[in-house]
Structures are given as structure tokens and as C-alpha cells.
Design an enzyme around this catalytic site. Structure first.
Site, mmCIF file in Angstrom:
data_model
loop_
_atom_site.group_PDB
_atom_site.id
_atom_site.type_symbol
_atom_site.label_atom_id
_atom_site.label_comp_id
_atom_site.label_asym_id
_atom_site.label_seq_id
_atom_site.Cartn_x
_atom_site.Cartn_y
_atom_site.Cartn_z
ATOM 1 C CG HIS A 98 32.093 57.232 20.038
ATOM 2 N ND1 HIS A 98 30.798 56.798 19.995
ATOM 3 C CD2 HIS A 98 32.410 57.545 18.763
ATOM 4 C CE1 HIS A 98 30.355 56.848 18.747
ATOM 5 N NE2 HIS A 98 31.332 57.280 17.982
ATOM 6 C CE1 TYR A 118 25.806 53.145 26.051
ATOM 7 C CE2 TYR A 118 24.502 51.199 26.551
ATOM 8 C CZ TYR A 118 25.661 51.765 26.080
ATOM 9 O OH TYR A 118 26.684 50.959 25.639
#
Ligand code: FAD
Ligand code: DHB
Length: 404
Positions: free
Chosen positions: A72, A203
Site C-alpha cells: 500500500h 482509520y
């Protein structure tokens, strides 16, 4: 029995240390209180820093990770119903993070140790450490939990036995300083059979509490929600978990969280903890045995890998040239980096969780912090460089590729 380095614990720290020592021609024996099947099946961490990936590549244990891991280049911070991407790759000059489960790393390291004829004794009981302040420290244990008492005499002992193991308490309490913070949060983690809902980790800060969307494979996803640390998993039906995840991850632009059957769920409490020093006599602590971080920011496994690189290099210096200086400085070298990871994990935890004792003023400060790190280049660069992992102090001159 006799060996150069006796290693207690076959977690990422103990296994990687044994592997590195083997590559340096130093013998070790690992003893582990659980079974191989148990440690290979325990679901824990999932995110590897660039430095951990580089270490695995440089030491020949990265083939499966390179095939099955997910690389990522960014993460998303989500709040007020809107996502904000942090471009890790661009902000850190080309670094990435890799999603590859901890128990897969464990399987790869155990396979590598077995291939090389490494000695690992599983299912041991009654482990104790002796004569740490002499030149012949010893580990005593029972085979198969309650078999006959056995002893390994070592040059050095590596305490890689996690937070609850016997190594840290073997350092006299008069020498050991412990720093601790307990958080009023826990994480409820699930594995679900569903396709990914997003290409990168999310998040999310929400009034109902923090949520994290992570992944494991195209078919299995890993998600977490903030819960009360004393809550019991039996209070969380699958429907209730999904309701919270949908609410906390919702956006105003119609993004959809894909749910599915939940195949595993549990709750873990969160703490920050540091033991200083990380060494006593011939005992060296590494990983969770010496320090714990809350999971926000994914530093635990990576710190364990960083410690054992420092320890392996220090042992190499001692065995090849009799230079004990790096061993003497082991704790000092590790703690400089450990404290920065402690700071970052505490910061991410504080910024992203819902604090029930906060005043409206403090909640606004949290939102201002999120706005700052997602809109200022300086703010997002700082977050990005910590998230992908700070460099090892000694790597300024040398790289891990120099490990023999
Ligand atoms: P451990 O993995 O705890 O290994 C210690 C070993 O010692 C164990 O196998 C244990 O059985 C053994 N042992 C204990 N006592 C004895 C004894 N008496 N005798 C012999 N053996 C003993 N970290 C990350 O970097 N990234 C993440 O994404 C991340 N996510 C996490 C998510 C969750 C839900 C949790 C709980 C943790 C997460 N972590 C993460 C933290 C990470 O899992 C730990 O920091 C990591 O396992 C530390 O490795 P270790 O080898 O030091 O300790
Ligand atoms: C995962 C765990 C973390 O603590 C984190 O910050 C990111 C990902 C995971 O298990 O995938």
C-alpha cells in the site's frame, strides 16, 4: 544442553533473531511454551513497515510475502464523514507498507529455521532463567509442559517471550524502571469473508468511537472497532458489530462497506509500556517482552523486528571480533527508536479514539489535529514517515543487506 544464544519465545522476535544468528554462523536454541500449530494459527498483527519487509527480503524469507502480501502506498484518515488520503509513497520518498499477517510471517520463519536444521522446542513448561550475571547463564524448563527438568547453558539469553513471559521479571526490580499507560479503550477485531471495501487502510474517527478497515486477502478482510476494554465478546453479536462498523465508517458520498460472515472475533485491551533497561548481565529483552504499544499505527511487530536486528549485529560484533561495546549499548540503541514509536502510537491512539472523559473543547482539538495532519504537507509528512517506520540509527551508514 549448550548453545551460544538461548532464545525464549517463538514469536516474530525470537524466530527472526534465531534466523539472523544462523545467517551469521551463531548457534541458538528456541524454547516456546505453546505448540507450533497454536502460534501458527494465532491472529494478530497485519501491517509490516518497509524496514521489516526489507529485512525479510535481505534474509531470504520474503518469497511468499512478495507473492501474497498487499503493498500500500497510502492510507486514509476519515472523519466528519469524509476521507483524506495520506500519500505515504510520495511523502516518504518511495516507501510503502505491506499487509501480510503476523502468523504468516511466523510460518515462513519456522519453515526457514527447520530447513536450516534449527533447534526449536515447543510446548515447554516451567521456564526459568538463572545466573544472568555470570558468563554462563542458564535456562531451565520442562519438556511437554510437565516432563523432566532440562537445562540449557548459554553465552547469552534473549528474552523474546512477550509481555507475560518470565524474562523481564528476571531483571532485579531495583534495576528495572517501568513506564506504563493503560488506555480506557479496547479493540474488537474481526475477520470476515468479504471482498475489500477499499483499496487502502482506513482509520476512522467517529463520535461512536474509532474504526479501522484493513485487509488480509481478496476474500478475507480485517476490521477493528473501539470498545470498552472490559466488555465481553459475548455482548457483541455479528449484527451489532456490523451496525457499529457501518455507522463509524459511513461517508457523505455514498461509499459502501461490504459486510459478510464473521469468522473470528475477539477483544484486546490497550497499553503503552517500556522497560528500561532492556538488558541485565547476559540477558537481552526484545519485542513485547520489553515494550508494548497500543495497536493504532501498527508498530508492535515492527519494533520487535528492529530490536532483534540490533541484537544480532551486536552479537555478531562480539563473536567475530570480541567487541562487546554494541552489546553494552543494546538497550540504549533500541530505546531511542522504541520511545519514538511509543510516542507515535500514543499520538495516533489519542487522535483517533473517542475519549469519553474529554470536554467539548478537547473534542474540537482532536478534530483540529486531524484537519492539520490531513491538510498540511508538514503535518502529513511527519505522520507518513513515522507510519512507514523511522530508520534504524545504524542504517545511516550501513544497510541491512550487509548482514551476512
Ligand atoms: P510475541 O508475539 O508475544 O511472542 C512471544 C512468544 O513467547 C509467544 O509465542 C509466547 O507463547 C512465548 N512465551 C511466552 N511465555 C513463555 C515462556 N514462559 N516460555 C516460552 N515461551 C514463552 N504489530 C504490528 O507491528 N503491526 C500490526 O498491524 C499489529 N496489529 C496488532 C493487532 C492486534 C489485535 C494485536 C493484539 C497486536 C498487534 N500488533 C501489531 C502487535 C504485535 O502482534 C506484537 O507486538 C508482536 O507479536 C510482538 O512480537 P514478539 O515476538 O515480541 O512477542
Ligand atoms: C492492522 C492492525 C493495526 O494495528 C493497524 O494499525 C493496521 C492494520 C491489521 O491487523 O491489519
Amino acid at each position: 544442553m549448550r548453545t551460544q544464544v538461548g532464545i525464549i519465545g517463538a514469536g516474530p522476535a525470537g524466530l527472526m533473531l534465531s534466523h539472523l544468528l544462523h545467517l551469521q554462523g551463531i548457534e541458538s536454541i528456541i524454547i516456546e511454551c505453546r505448540s507450533r500449530e497454536d502460534i501458527e494459527g494465532t491472529i494478530r498483527a497485519g501491517l509490516l513497515e518497509q524496514g521489516t519487509v526489507d529485512l525479510m527480503k535481505a534474509t531470504g524469507v520474503a518469497d511468499r510475502m512478495m507473492r501474497e502480501g498487499h503493498f500500500h502506498e497510502g492510507i486514509e484518515l476519515r472523519y466528519n464523514g469524509k476521507g483524506h488520503r495520506i500519500n505515504l509513497y510520495e511523502l516518504t520518498g518511495g516507501k510503502k507498507v505491506t499487509v501480510y499477517a503476523q502468523h504468516e510471517v511466523i510460518k515462513d520463519l519456522i519453515a526457514a529455521r527447520l530447513n536450516a536444521g534449527g533447534e526449536m522446542i515447543f510446548n515447554v513448561g516451567d521456564v526459568s532463567l538463572h545466573d544472568l550475571d555470570t558468563s554462563a547463564p542458564k535456562i531451565r524448563f520442562r519438556k511437554d509442559k510437565d516432563g523432566e527438568l532440562q537445562e540449557i547453558t548459554c553465552d547469552y539469553i534473549a528474552g523474546c517471550d512477550g509481555f507475560h513471559g518470565p524474562s523481564r521479571p528476571s531483571i532485579p526490580s531495583s534495576i528495572r524502571k517501568e513506564y506504563q499507560k493503560i488506555y480506557p479503550f479496547g479493540w474488537l477485531g474481526i475477520l470476515t469473508e468479504a471482498p475489500p471495501s477499499a483499496p487502502e487502510l482506513i482509520y476512522a474517527y467517529h463520535e461512536r468511537g474509532f474504526a479501522l478497515l484493513s485487509t488480509r486477502s481478496p476474500e478475507i478482510q480485517r476490521l477493528y472497532i473501539q470498545v470498552d476494554p472490559n466488555d465481553h465478546i459475548s455482548n457483541w453479536s455479528d449484527d451489532r458489530i456490523w451496525e457499529e462498523l457501518h455507522a463509524r465508517l459511513a461517508t457523505r458520498d455514498g461509499w459502501k462497506l461490504i459486510d459478510g460472515p464473521i469468522i473470528q472475533k475477539n477483544i484486546v485491551a490497550m497499553r503503552s509500556f517500556v522497560c528500561d533497561p532492556m538488558q541485565y548481565g547476559r540477558l537481552f529483552l526484545a519485542g513485547d517482552a520489553a515494550h508494548i504499544v497500543p495497536p493504532t499505527g501498527a508498530k508492535g511487530l515492527n519494533l520487535a523486528m528492529a530490536d532483534v536486528q540490533v541484537l544480532a549485529r551486536a552479537l555478531d560484533a562480539f563473536y567475530t571480533s570480541g567487541d562487546a561495546e554494541p552489546l553494552m549499548r543494546y538497550s540504549e540503541t533500541c530505546l531511542r527508536r522504541v520511545w519514538k514509536a511509543e510516542r507515535f502510537s500514543w499520538y495516533m491512539t489519542s487522535m483517533l479514539h473517542r475519549h469519553h472523559d474529554y470536554t467539548p473543547f478537547e473534542h474540537q482539538i482532536q478534530l483540529a489535529e486531524l484537519d492539520y495532519v490531513t491538510s498540511s504537507r508538514a503535518g502529513s509528512t511527519s505522520l507518513a514517515e513515522n507510519y512507514v517506520g523511522l530508520p534504524m540509527e545504524w542504517k545511516e551508514k550501513e544497510t541491512v543487506a550487509t548482514l551476512r
